[in-house]
Design an enzyme around this catalytic site. Structure first.
Site, PDB file in Angstrom:
ATOM      1  N   LYS A 207       0.781  -1.549  -0.439  1.00  0.00           N
ATOM      2  CA  LYS A 207       0.462  -0.155  -0.407  1.00  0.00           C
ATOM      3  C   LYS A 207       0.884   1.430   0.039  1.00  0.00           C
ATOM      4  CE  LYS A 207      -3.963   0.119   2.074  1.00  0.00           C
ATOM      5  NZ  LYS A 207      -4.692  -0.603   3.501  1.00  0.00           N
ATOM      6  N   GLU A 213      10.065  -5.477   4.136  1.00  0.00           N
ATOM      7  CA  GLU A 213      10.358  -6.473   4.060  1.00  0.00           C
ATOM      8  C   GLU A 213       9.904  -6.787   2.506  1.00  0.00           C
ATOM      9  OE1 GLU A 213       8.714  -7.133   8.119  1.00  0.00           O
ATOM     10  OE2 GLU A 213       7.883  -6.183   5.993  1.00  0.00           O
ATOM     11  N   GLY A 268      -4.937  -4.385   4.911  1.00  0.00           N
ATOM     12  CA  GLY A 268      -4.658  -5.793   4.228  1.00  0.00           C
ATOM     13  C   GLY A 268      -4.658  -7.144   4.233  1.00  0.00           C
ATOM     14  N   ARG A 269      -5.675  -7.415   5.711  1.00  0.00           N
ATOM     15  CA  ARG A 269      -6.047  -8.923   5.763  1.00  0.00           C
ATOM     16  C   ARG A 269      -7.330  -8.726   5.427  1.00  0.00           C
ATOM     17  NH1 ARG A 269      -5.110  -5.661   9.876  1.00  0.00           N
ATOM     18  NH2 ARG A 269      -7.088  -5.235  11.906  1.00  0.00           N
ATOM     19  N   GLU A 354      -4.904 -10.583  14.413  1.00  0.00           N
ATOM     20  CA  GLU A 354      -4.147  -9.364  14.491  1.00  0.00           C
ATOM     21  C   GLU A 354      -5.352  -8.497  14.436  1.00  0.00           C
ATOM     22  OE1 GLU A 354      -0.847  -7.700  11.310  1.00  0.00           O
ATOM     23  OE2 GLU A 354      -2.102  -7.745  10.281  1.00  0.00           O
ATOM     24  N   HIS A 385      -2.486 -37.343  13.427  1.00  0.00           N
ATOM     25  CA  HIS A 385      -1.268 -38.195  13.852  1.00  0.00           C
ATOM     26  C   HIS A 385      -0.290 -37.086  14.309  1.00  0.00           C
ATOM     27  CE1 HIS A 385      -2.672 -41.759  11.822  1.00  0.00           C
ATOM     28  NE2 HIS A 385      -3.563 -40.580  10.910  1.00  0.00           N
ATOM     29  N   LYS A 513       9.056  -4.071  14.575  1.00  0.00           N
ATOM     30  CA  LYS A 513       9.662  -3.546  12.631  1.00  0.00           C
ATOM     31  C   LYS A 513      10.329  -1.444  13.791  1.00  0.00           C
ATOM     32  CE  LYS A 513       6.017  -4.299   9.662  1.00  0.00           C
ATOM     33  NZ  LYS A 513       4.652  -3.957   8.965  1.00  0.00           N
TER      34      LYS A 513
END
Length: 552
Positions: A207, A213, A268-269, A354, A385, A513
């Protein structure tokens, strides 16, 4: 949401009701109510929700519904649709639902209609995807694009990656899709290895176009491309951007015509429905991408119209609150018995944790009760399992969501029947458990001696009474996947409203951050000296320098 919800009569009634239900056994609830499944199941948007295997009765649902009304849920739902800035800490509207609107609902932000802009971007996506897939758009050396790499992180990676993997049976467009998110050098090496720079297209999704990153990976991919093709101007034919920062993107080398708009009223999510889902469109084509949007819209229609006690997202949210806040069950497991949904738990971790992992209310007031649970899980039957031992015989109450399909994409012998049998058996076993007398009869039938039975009995008893929801999808296609994701989005929103928190900011993500930017110079140079960090952090930095480039 009133800040006094904790002291409301609806809250007090639920606390009292919880104490009266603490010793309920779901076995007994089923034996006394043969209509329990019909009473506690909902079907909407090609999804069946069975919530009968929960420690609830009709009074529980009525009291939870009263809590939703006391929290002002209907008003908050309407505020969302009207574009009121319900993201109060950032003064933003929350309108990801508008991205998948199929009709002409008058969504507005600051008095301006937003559907025209949304549909303009959809048309731009269709033109671009069609040009790339047909070969009308080629790379710098006029070769057809064969691979598309999505560079993003968080919501710019998890949602699109999950959807691309879930819809692999529809991925017949001729391009291969890849995802680059981690700044571990191993990840970019794995992604770029084997790709041809002449036929690779990168989508930079950020954005702000400044996410650390994403920037590091975009710069590394850019260098890889330019080194291989020998010309800076190649960037314009191999990079496009999804961003609000046109200046930064064009400075990077992306042409303005190849920028896709984002909006600050989409978190974002919640952004896979926008141009953030461009890589999904490359994987399955724009027709199927629009079917995905239509599926989300079908769940929206149900959410905004169905009464509370027949509203699938609201019911899931209320049951989650029942356990997390009133039963103190602080984790929630999600087990899709669908291989394509193997990344769904990771997507839901971000969506839920979040959004609702917060201790301050909308006005900054401290929250006096438990909010967002820890979301975890993995794909069935593998999980049987792995961690199911704890679910069956552990000491914790762990509510679960089971997700399965009726119709698979591929028929292989009796695999689908066996898969669904395992899913249904696990939810039944968690609910019923195995009593002492049942375990004894089972071992007697197997021919064990009384001494053996006495020794093994404590290990053979299952307490049961573990709650679960089961979601049965008719088929995992784009439309149903859209409905499933919208279901969980609305669930998270409802819980945030009732808990009185803002589900649409994420200030907790920022602090680490900030510290990373302070620590980076100390890792880059041994000459940097500071006492700004704690002795543990400084000791780790010193160890890093001592062993950097050492092979021992």
């Amino acid at each position: 949401m009133q800040p006094t919800i904790f002291h409301s009569s609806a809250w007090q009634a639920l606390e009292k009701h919880q104490r009266s239900t603490a010793q309920w056994q779901m076995r007994d609830l089923f034996s006394t109510d043969p209509e329990r499944f019909n009473r506690f199941s909902i079907e909407a948007a090609c999804i069946l929700l069975d919530f009968s295997k929960n420690r609830i009765n009709r009074e529980t649902i009525a009291l939870l519904s009263d809590l939703a009304l006391a929290a002002g849920l209907p008003l908050e739902m309407e505020k969302m649709r009207q574009g009121v800035p319900i993201n109060v800490s950032e003064n933003r509207a929350v309108l990801h639902v508008a991205l998948r609107e199929q009709g002409d609902y008058p969504y507005q932000v600051n008095g301006e209609p937003i559907l025209p802009g949304i549909r303009k971007v959809l048309r731009q996506m269709r033109r671009f995807v069609d040009h790339v897939l047909t070969g009308a758009w080629t790379g710098f050396t006029d070769k057809k694009i064969t691979d598309v790499v999505n560079i993003g992180i968080g919501g710019s990676d998890l949602g699109p990656r999950m959807a691309v993997e879930a819809l692999q049976p529809y991925a017949n467009t001729g391009v291969k899709c890849h995802f680059l998110s981690n700044i571990d050098p191993e990840h970019i090496h794995q992604v770029l290895a084997g790709l041809n720079p002449e036929t690779t297209l990168f989508i930079v999704v950020s954005k702000s176009f400044s996410t650390l990153e994403t920037q590091l990976n975009a710069v590394a991919a850019r260098k890889w491309l330019v080194d291989a093709l020998g010309d800076e101007s190649a960037v314009a034919k191999h990079f496009v951007g999804v961003t609000t920062n046109k200046a930064a993107a064009t400075a990077f080398g992306i042409q303005v015509d190849n920028l896709f708009e984002m909006w600050d009223w989409v978190g974002g999510r919640y952004s896979v429905w926008s141009a953030v889902g461009l890589i999904l469109a490359f994987a399955i084509g724009m027709d199927e991408f629009e079917a995905f949007l239509a599926g989300g819209a079908s769940m929206d229609q149900h959410f905004f119209s169905a009464p509370i006690d027949q509203n699938m997202p609201i019911i899931m949210a209320l049951i989650g609150i029942w356990y997390n806040t009133f039963y103190k069950a602080h984790t929630h497991a999600v087990m899709p018995y669908v291989q394509g949904l193997q990344r769904l738990p990771a997507h839901l971790q971000q969506l839920d944790m979040e959004s609702n992992g917060k201790r301050a209310g909308k006005q900054g007031e401290p929250i006096l009760f438990d909010t967002g649970p820890v979301i975890w899980g993995d794909v069935g039957v593998n999980v049987q399992h792995a961690f199911f031992q704890l679910l069956h015989q552990g000491t914790r109450l762990v509510p679960c969501d089971f997700i399965a399909t009726v119709n698979p994409h591929f028929e292989v012998n009796a695999h689908q029947a066996n898969l669904l049998a395992n899913c249904l058996a696990q939810s039944e076993a968690l609910m019923k458990g195995k009593t002492t007398s049942e375990a004894q009869r089972e071992m007697l039938k197997a021919g064990l001696s009384e001494q053996q039975i006495e020794a093994l009995l404590p290990h053979k008893v299952f307490p049961g009474n573990q709650p679960s929801n089961t979601l049965l999808l008719r088929k995992l296609d784009p439309k149903t996947l859209g409905a499933l994701l919208a279901l969980y989005e609305h669930k998270v929103f409802v819980q945030g409203v009732i808990w009185g928190i803002n589900s649409f900011d994420q200030w907790g993500v920022e602090y680490g951050k900030q510290l990373a930017l302070d620590i980076l110079p100390l890792l880059s140079s041994e000459k940097e000296k500071t006492n700004a960090h704690d002795p543990s952090t400084m000791g780790l930095i010193q160890y890093f320098h001592q062993h950097r480039h050492s092979m021992e």
